[in-house]
Enzyme design. Sequence first.
Site, PDB file in Angstrom:
ATOM      1  N   THR A  18       0.780  -1.035   0.005  1.00 23.00           N
ATOM      2  CA  THR A  18      -0.113  -0.043   0.106  1.00 23.00           C
ATOM      3  C   THR A  18       0.748   1.468  -0.049  1.00 23.00           C
ATOM      4  O   THR A  18       0.431   2.266  -0.894  1.00 23.00           O
ATOM      5  CB  THR A  18      -0.852   0.162   1.375  1.00 23.00           C
ATOM      6  OG1 THR A  18      -1.892  -1.197   0.949  1.00 23.00           O
ATOM      7  CG2 THR A  18      -1.795   1.323   1.404  1.00 23.00           C
ATOM      8  N   TYR A  30      -8.887   0.891  -5.479  1.00 24.06           N
ATOM      9  CA  TYR A  30      -7.405   0.683  -4.724  1.00 24.06           C
ATOM     10  C   TYR A  30      -6.582  -0.517  -5.454  1.00 24.06           C
ATOM     11  O   TYR A  30      -7.095  -1.423  -5.558  1.00 24.06           O
ATOM     12  CB  TYR A  30      -7.793   0.432  -3.267  1.00 24.06           C
ATOM     13  CG  TYR A  30      -6.657  -0.109  -2.547  1.00 24.06           C
ATOM     14  CD1 TYR A  30      -5.658   0.582  -2.163  1.00 24.06           C
ATOM     15  CD2 TYR A  30      -6.567  -1.509  -2.239  1.00 24.06           C
ATOM     16  CE1 TYR A  30      -4.375   0.039  -1.345  1.00 24.06           C
ATOM     17  CE2 TYR A  30      -5.137  -2.035  -1.655  1.00 24.06           C
ATOM     18  CZ  TYR A  30      -4.412  -1.452  -1.376  1.00 24.06           C
ATOM     19  OH  TYR A  30      -3.232  -1.917  -0.750  1.00 24.06           O
ATOM     20  N   SER A  62       1.518  -7.708  -0.994  1.00 23.68           N
ATOM     21  CA  SER A  62       2.399  -8.459  -0.073  1.00 23.68           C
ATOM     22  C   SER A  62       1.418  -9.887   0.251  1.00 23.68           C
ATOM     23  O   SER A  62       1.963 -10.620   0.900  1.00 23.68           O
ATOM     24  CB  SER A  62       2.962  -7.880   1.079  1.00 23.68           C
ATOM     25  OG  SER A  62       2.014  -7.823   2.302  1.00 23.68           O
ATOM     26  N   THR A  95       2.029  -4.427   4.176  1.00 24.21           N
ATOM     27  CA  THR A  95       1.994  -4.437   5.757  1.00 24.21           C
ATOM     28  C   THR A  95       1.536  -6.051   5.950  1.00 24.21           C
ATOM     29  O   THR A  95       1.572  -6.614   7.274  1.00 24.21           O
ATOM     30  CB  THR A  95       0.910  -3.641   6.474  1.00 24.21           C
ATOM     31  OG1 THR A  95      -0.259  -3.684   6.034  1.00 24.21           O
ATOM     32  CG2 THR A  95       1.654  -2.191   6.377  1.00 24.21           C
ATOM     33  N   ASP A  96       0.797  -6.545   5.107  1.00 29.09           N
ATOM     34  CA  ASP A  96       0.072  -7.761   5.473  1.00 29.09           C
ATOM     35  C   ASP A  96       0.818  -9.023   5.783  1.00 29.09           C
ATOM     36  O   ASP A  96       0.455  -9.848   6.646  1.00 29.09           O
ATOM     37  CB  ASP A  96      -0.965  -8.002   4.224  1.00 29.09           C
ATOM     38  CG  ASP A  96      -2.321  -7.217   4.315  1.00 29.09           C
ATOM     39  OD1 ASP A  96      -2.664  -6.720   5.333  1.00 29.09           O
ATOM     40  OD2 ASP A  96      -3.012  -7.264   3.113  1.00 29.09           O
ATOM     41  N   GLU A 285       5.104 -23.464  28.837  1.00 33.08           N
ATOM     42  CA  GLU A 285       4.774 -24.632  29.399  1.00 33.08           C
ATOM     43  C   GLU A 285       5.857 -25.226  30.136  1.00 33.08           C
ATOM     44  O   GLU A 285       6.922 -24.846  29.900  1.00 33.08           O
ATOM     45  CB  GLU A 285       4.362 -25.687  28.516  1.00 33.08           C
ATOM     46  CG  GLU A 285       5.156 -25.660  27.212  1.00 33.08           C
ATOM     47  CD  GLU A 285       4.683 -26.118  25.892  1.00 33.08           C
ATOM     48  OE1 GLU A 285       3.412 -26.542  25.888  1.00 33.08           O
ATOM     49  OE2 GLU A 285       5.316 -26.201  24.889  1.00 33.08           O
TER      50      GLU A 285
END
Length: 318
Positions: A18, A30, A62, A95-96, A285
Amino acid sequence: MQNESGGRVVVILGTGGTIAGTQGAGGATYRAAQLGIDALVRAIPELAGAALQSEQVAQVDSKDMSHLIWQTLVQRVHHHLVRDEVVGIVVAHGTDTMEETAYLLHRVLAPGKPVVLTGAMRPASSRQADGPANLVHAVALAREPGAHGVLVTMAGTVHGAADVRKVHPHRLDAFGSGDVGPLARFEADGHLRRLRAWPTGEALGIALLDAEPAAWPVVEIVTSHAGASAALIDALVRNGVKGIVIAATGNGTMHEAIEQALRDAAWSGLRVLRATRCGDGAIVEPDHPPPEWPSAGALTPAKARVELMLRLMAAPAV
Ligand code: SIN
């Protein structure tokens, strides 16, 4: 773009996203990854005259990040890191999947200079575009004396590659570092306030990545959820998958049907890593008795997939 003014060069690598995206009037049409990195950098007055070099490595939304682009990006980052005159590197990225790329670079290169990923939540054509300010911060970080490791900066906040995750689909401040918090913040006056030590790590080295990404081990993610069955695991094993990350419930638990399917697949040499599907926090754990399948600690399932792929490259399943 070449700007050789002085010895402290920052290299800016463009990969799309973007930050390089455009959008028509009224929010229509877009598209990510439309503008070249040269044009983006040239449009930022604060970067005029700085010793910068830019290079287009890819031009992709991305969500479509591929192992081939990763292979090229790792090679280009490494190429520039070893240049004496380069003080740091900026990677402009969607960003994804930024957290996955950041984690790959961190594990493979663990650089002694800053490698800073940044992006934008609003396209470059927006009147309130956030990409320019993020790029200015990224260049400042790449020049920051003493900084090192793979970093992500968005909306004035700086995260380490091991901790960072995208936590919001729209907010400008869309990234978080979970329980440990960010590494640093840019104050309103541009001053960088460091909160924790810069990240360190042992580089696995670029030789680990086969030049042919088709040869990289296949690792998939299976989510454990109410009503889960063995179907996905059985199908993946039949298709020759080498590793499976379980996006596990809570503190790393999984549905009994998935547990049984993993046990049934042990003959195939399948490697398993458990990551929590919770939005925050790490699997904790006891060491004893050791868990049946290792946990990925605080890694998101997507980053755990990168980790398991690298582990399989380092020690292939037999
Ligand atoms: C992308 O990840 O390439 C598109 C979305 C974004 O950059 O925020």
